[in-house]
Write a protein that holds these residues in place. Structure first.
Motif, PDB file in Angstrom:
ATOM      1  N   THR A   2      30.835 -14.729  -0.083  1.00  0.00           N
ATOM      2  CA  THR A   2      32.131 -15.138  -0.358  1.00  0.00           C
ATOM      3  C   THR A   2      32.695 -15.288   1.166  1.00  0.00           C
ATOM      4  OG1 THR A   2      32.936 -12.856  -0.287  1.00  0.00           O
ATOM      5  CG2 THR A   2      32.150 -13.907  -2.492  1.00  0.00           C
ATOM      6  N   ILE A  23      22.733 -25.075   5.783  1.00  0.00           N
ATOM      7  CA  ILE A  23      23.558 -26.030   5.213  1.00  0.00           C
ATOM      8  C   ILE A  23      23.918 -27.528   5.541  1.00  0.00           C
ATOM      9  CG2 ILE A  23      24.590 -23.689   4.065  1.00  0.00           C
ATOM     10  CD1 ILE A  23      27.181 -24.271   5.903  1.00  0.00           C
ATOM     11  N   THR A  41      33.258 -21.191   7.053  1.00  0.00           N
ATOM     12  CA  THR A  41      34.180 -20.832   6.302  1.00  0.00           C
ATOM     13  C   THR A  41      34.879 -21.876   5.359  1.00  0.00           C
ATOM     14  OG1 THR A  41      34.897 -19.050   7.925  1.00  0.00           O
ATOM     15  CG2 THR A  41      36.428 -19.798   6.207  1.00  0.00           C
ATOM     16  N   PHE A  43      33.038 -24.451   4.391  1.00  0.00           N
ATOM     17  CA  PHE A  43      31.775 -24.565   3.335  1.00  0.00           C
ATOM     18  C   PHE A  43      32.003 -23.560   2.063  1.00  0.00           C
ATOM     19  CE2 PHE A  43      27.645 -23.355   1.869  1.00  0.00           C
ATOM     20  CZ  PHE A  43      27.155 -24.548   1.501  1.00  0.00           C
ATOM     21  N   LEU A  44      32.137 -22.347   2.650  1.00  0.00           N
ATOM     22  CA  LEU A  44      31.872 -21.042   1.773  1.00  0.00           C
ATOM     23  C   LEU A  44      33.276 -21.241   0.702  1.00  0.00           C
ATOM     24  CD1 LEU A  44      31.035 -18.166   4.012  1.00  0.00           C
ATOM     25  CD2 LEU A  44      29.498 -19.440   2.277  1.00  0.00           C
ATOM     26  N   LYS A  45      34.379 -21.792   1.171  1.00  0.00           N
ATOM     27  CA  LYS A  45      35.857 -21.975   0.335  1.00  0.00           C
ATOM     28  C   LYS A  45      35.464 -23.157  -0.588  1.00  0.00           C
ATOM     29  CE  LYS A  45      38.936 -19.516   3.518  1.00  0.00           C
ATOM     30  NZ  LYS A  45      40.083 -19.411   4.143  1.00  0.00           N
ATOM     31  N   THR A  46      35.123 -24.239  -0.120  1.00  0.00           N
ATOM     32  CA  THR A  46      35.159 -25.522  -0.830  1.00  0.00           C
ATOM     33  C   THR A  46      33.934 -26.094  -1.150  1.00  0.00           C
ATOM     34  OG1 THR A  46      35.348 -26.869   1.091  1.00  0.00           O
ATOM     35  CG2 THR A  46      37.461 -26.161   0.366  1.00  0.00           C
ATOM     36  N   GLY A  47      32.694 -25.653  -0.639  1.00  0.00           N
ATOM     37  CA  GLY A  47      31.489 -26.435  -0.488  1.00  0.00           C
ATOM     38  C   GLY A  47      31.556 -27.967   0.245  1.00  0.00           C
ATOM     39  N   GLU A  48      32.530 -28.182   0.963  1.00  0.00           N
ATOM     40  CA  GLU A  48      32.567 -29.215   1.941  1.00  0.00           C
ATOM     41  C   GLU A  48      31.788 -28.915   3.127  1.00  0.00           C
ATOM     42  OE1 GLU A  48      36.044 -32.250   3.808  1.00  0.00           O
ATOM     43  OE2 GLU A  48      36.654 -30.563   2.668  1.00  0.00           O
ATOM     44  N   ILE A  49      30.915 -29.888   3.608  1.00  0.00           N
ATOM     45  CA  ILE A  49      30.345 -29.871   4.570  1.00  0.00           C
ATOM     46  C   ILE A  49      31.120 -30.848   5.774  1.00  0.00           C
ATOM     47  CG2 ILE A  49      28.349 -30.241   6.113  1.00  0.00           C
ATOM     48  CD1 ILE A  49      26.868 -29.582   3.497  1.00  0.00           C
TER      49      ILE A  49
END
Length: 197
Positions: A2, A23, A41, A43-49
């Motif tokens: 998380t 990732i 952070t 990526f972990l919050k939204t999955g966006e790279i």
């Protein structure tokens, strides 16, 4: 993992680069530690790279230092090496004899340079020297570095723990790194209180 678990951990730059590469964060090996943390952070919050910076991460060509540093030389392929630092220091002393280096000025001159280049400003090394002198002559303390956890922790520790030494601050930091807590003095102090045990 998380975002909170990530924030409570302490990560070396090599670990962040490995994770960022895994990732798929673009140009992870060229990012600073704070930029890697920001991208991970997100990526972990939204999955966006997404790349966390607008600065150019690839500057092909001859390094400025190899072209011969002068005040009127345009900043094109800057390197943060010993020769460049010595040039800035020497020219700053000419511009402001007796100038003393202020802690954090080198970090800030590099961030300023990056910001100017992103905006399309055509900087010379003379511009860098002038800004470096200005930063070193600033009387007010610099604003905190957003991701300077170690630096901010040591500063807060020494301010709050009367008579504490830098060595004691470093030992406290090592303990804090191992704890599942935010990496700041307030969290460390709370963990030390008898109520926390």
């Amino acid at each position: 993992m998380t975002p909170t678990q990530f924030d409570h951990g302490y990560w070396y730059a090599i670990e962040l680069k490995d994770f960022a590469n895994t990732i798929g964060i673009p140009s992870a090996n060229k990012l600073r530690k704070d930029e890697l943390e920001k991208a991970i952070t997100l990526f972990l919050k939204t999955g966006e790279i997404k790349s966390p910076t607008k600065r150019s991460l690839s500057t092909p060509g001859t390094r400025d230092v190899e072209r011969g540093l002068t005040l009127d030389l345009r900043v094109v392929v800057y390197t943060n090496d010993k020769e460049t630092k010595e040039f800035l220091e020497k020219e700053a002393q000419i511009l402001a004899p007796g100038l003393r280096r202020k802690s954090g000025a080198r970090y800030r001159i590099n961030r300023w340079r990056e910001e100017q280049l992103v905006k399309g400003v055509k900087l010379t090394y003379g511009d860098l020297v002038e800004e470096y002198v200005r930063l070193n002559q600033t009387k007010k303390p610099f604003a905190r570095i957003p991701h300077g956890r170690y630096v901010n922790f040591v500063s807060d520790f020494l301010a709050a723990e009367k008579g504490a030494t830098r060595q004691q601050a470093m030992r406290a930091w090592e303990k804090l790194k191992a704890l599942d807590l935010p990496k700041n003095y307030r969290s460390w102090a709370r963990a030390q209180s008898p109520k926390a045990k």
